[in-house]
Design a protein around this motif. Structure first.
Motif, PDB file in Angstrom:
ATOM      1  N   ILE A 101     -16.185  -2.579  20.093  1.00 24.66           N
ATOM      2  CA  ILE A 101     -14.942  -3.087  19.484  1.00 24.66           C
ATOM      3  C   ILE A 101     -14.149  -1.912  18.906  1.00 24.66           C
ATOM      4  N   GLY A 102     -14.847  -0.979  18.259  1.00 23.93           N
ATOM      5  CA  GLY A 102     -14.179   0.217  17.751  1.00 23.93           C
ATOM      6  C   GLY A 102     -13.526   1.006  18.869  1.00 23.93           C
ATOM      7  N   PHE A 103     -14.224   1.145  19.991  1.00 22.51           N
ATOM      8  CA  PHE A 103     -13.657   1.860  21.135  1.00 22.51           C
ATOM      9  C   PHE A 103     -12.444   1.113  21.701  1.00 22.51           C
ATOM     10  N   ALA A 104     -12.517  -0.214  21.726  1.00 25.62           N
ATOM     11  CA  ALA A 104     -11.381  -1.009  22.219  1.00 25.62           C
ATOM     12  C   ALA A 104     -10.165  -0.833  21.304  1.00 25.62           C
ATOM     13  N   ILE A 105     -10.390  -0.809  19.996  1.00 27.05           N
ATOM     14  CA  ILE A 105      -9.287  -0.588  19.050  1.00 27.05           C
ATOM     15  C   ILE A 105      -8.739   0.826  19.221  1.00 27.05           C
ATOM     16  N   MET A 106      -9.629   1.781  19.413  1.00 25.15           N
ATOM     17  CA  MET A 106      -9.228   3.180  19.557  1.00 25.15           C
ATOM     18  C   MET A 106      -8.332   3.380  20.781  1.00 25.15           C
ATOM     19  N   THR A 107      -8.688   2.761  21.889  1.00 26.45           N
ATOM     20  CA  THR A 107      -7.940   2.978  23.130  1.00 26.45           C
ATOM     21  C   THR A 107      -6.813   1.967  23.317  1.00 26.45           C
ATOM     22  N   GLN A 108      -6.931   0.836  22.659  1.00 24.36           N
ATOM     23  CA  GLN A 108      -5.968  -0.264  22.794  1.00 24.36           C
ATOM     24  C   GLN A 108      -5.710  -0.546  24.274  1.00 24.36           C
ATOM     25  N   CYS A 109      -6.808  -0.783  24.978  1.00 21.81           N
ATOM     26  CA  CYS A 109      -6.760  -0.930  26.431  1.00 21.81           C
ATOM     27  C   CYS A 109      -7.480  -2.218  26.828  1.00 21.81           C
ATOM     28  N   PRO A 111      -8.900  -3.323  29.714  1.00 19.82           N
ATOM     29  CA  PRO A 111     -10.215  -3.220  30.361  1.00 19.82           C
ATOM     30  C   PRO A 111     -11.342  -2.907  29.375  1.00 19.82           C
ATOM     31  N   VAL A 112     -11.067  -2.127  28.343  1.00 20.85           N
ATOM     32  CA  VAL A 112     -12.089  -1.823  27.337  1.00 20.85           C
ATOM     33  C   VAL A 112     -12.423  -3.086  26.543  1.00 20.85           C
ATOM     34  N   ALA A 113     -11.398  -3.861  26.198  1.00 17.95           N
ATOM     35  CA  ALA A 113     -11.629  -5.116  25.475  1.00 17.95           C
ATOM     36  C   ALA A 113     -12.451  -6.085  26.333  1.00 17.95           C
ATOM     37  N   LEU A 114     -12.173  -6.148  27.628  1.00 18.93           N
ATOM     38  CA  LEU A 114     -12.936  -7.030  28.514  1.00 18.93           C
ATOM     39  C   LEU A 114     -14.370  -6.539  28.670  1.00 18.93           C
ATOM     40  N   PHE A 115     -14.555  -5.228  28.757  1.00 21.58           N
ATOM     41  CA  PHE A 115     -15.903  -4.650  28.800  1.00 21.58           C
ATOM     42  C   PHE A 115     -16.671  -5.054  27.542  1.00 21.58           C
ATOM     43  N   SER A 116     -16.014  -4.960  26.391  1.00 21.57           N
ATOM     44  CA  SER A 116     -16.644  -5.335  25.122  1.00 21.57           C
ATOM     45  C   SER A 116     -17.008  -6.811  25.107  1.00 21.57           C
ATOM     46  N   LEU A 117     -16.123  -7.659  25.607  1.00 20.33           N
ATOM     47  CA  LEU A 117     -16.377  -9.098  25.636  1.00 20.33           C
ATOM     48  C   LEU A 117     -17.546  -9.445  26.550  1.00 20.33           C
TER      49      LEU A 117
END
Length: 153
Positions: A101-109, A111-117
């Motif tokens: 989640i931190g990485f998703a917030i950092m990149t605001q991307c 695909p990263v949010a979907l990877f996290s989910l």
């Protein structure tokens, strides 16, 4: 690990890594909305959660003496990162999801949010299974613990 899991894991990690890298490194990538502040906060979340995950793995490693097959209920140690054991059965998954989640917030991307989910869904399945096995194996298992998210799930 079964051979088919290796293919599944490689597809998941490499596929998402390629997809995330494409968007994060694309010339039209837009930086996070709140700039350096957002990146620094998200990086702090990521690092804290990685330290927590490492601490949980060390506590789990130390739970069983070398060469022993006895199983014990994991409890917090003096390390504050392990205190999450008071609330959840699998804090390593809690911390890992927090890292992503931190990485998703950092990149605001996206695909990263979907990877996290997707990772959260898989880790929730694993945590529920581990939680059930703890409840079945130990009659004195702490009743307030949840599988992965304190007080919720």
């Amino acid at each position: 690990m079964p051979l088919r899991n290796i293919f599944k894991n490689c597809t998941y990690y490499w596929g998402f890594a390629a997809w995330m890298a494409y968007y994060i490194n694309h010339p039209l990538y837009t930086p996070p909305t709140y700039g350096a502040q957002q990146v620094k906060l998200a990086l702090a979340i990521f690092v804290i959660c990685q330290l927590g995950n490492f601490s949980i793995h060390m506590a789990l490693r130390d739970l069983r003496p070398a060469g022993s097959k006895t199983r014990k209920i994991p409890y917090p140690t003096k390390n504050p990162f392990t205190w999450l054991f008071l609330l959840v059965s699998c804090p390593n998954y809690t911390y890992e999801v927090g890292s992503w989640i931190g990485f998703a917030i950092m990149t605001q991307c996206l695909p990263v949010a979907l990877f996290s989910l997707v990772g959260f869904i898989q880790m929730t399945i694993w945590a529920k299974g581990k939680h059930r096995s703890y409840l079945k194996e130990f009659r004195d298992y702490p009743p307030l613990r949840m599988p992965i998210i304190p007080f919720l799930l």
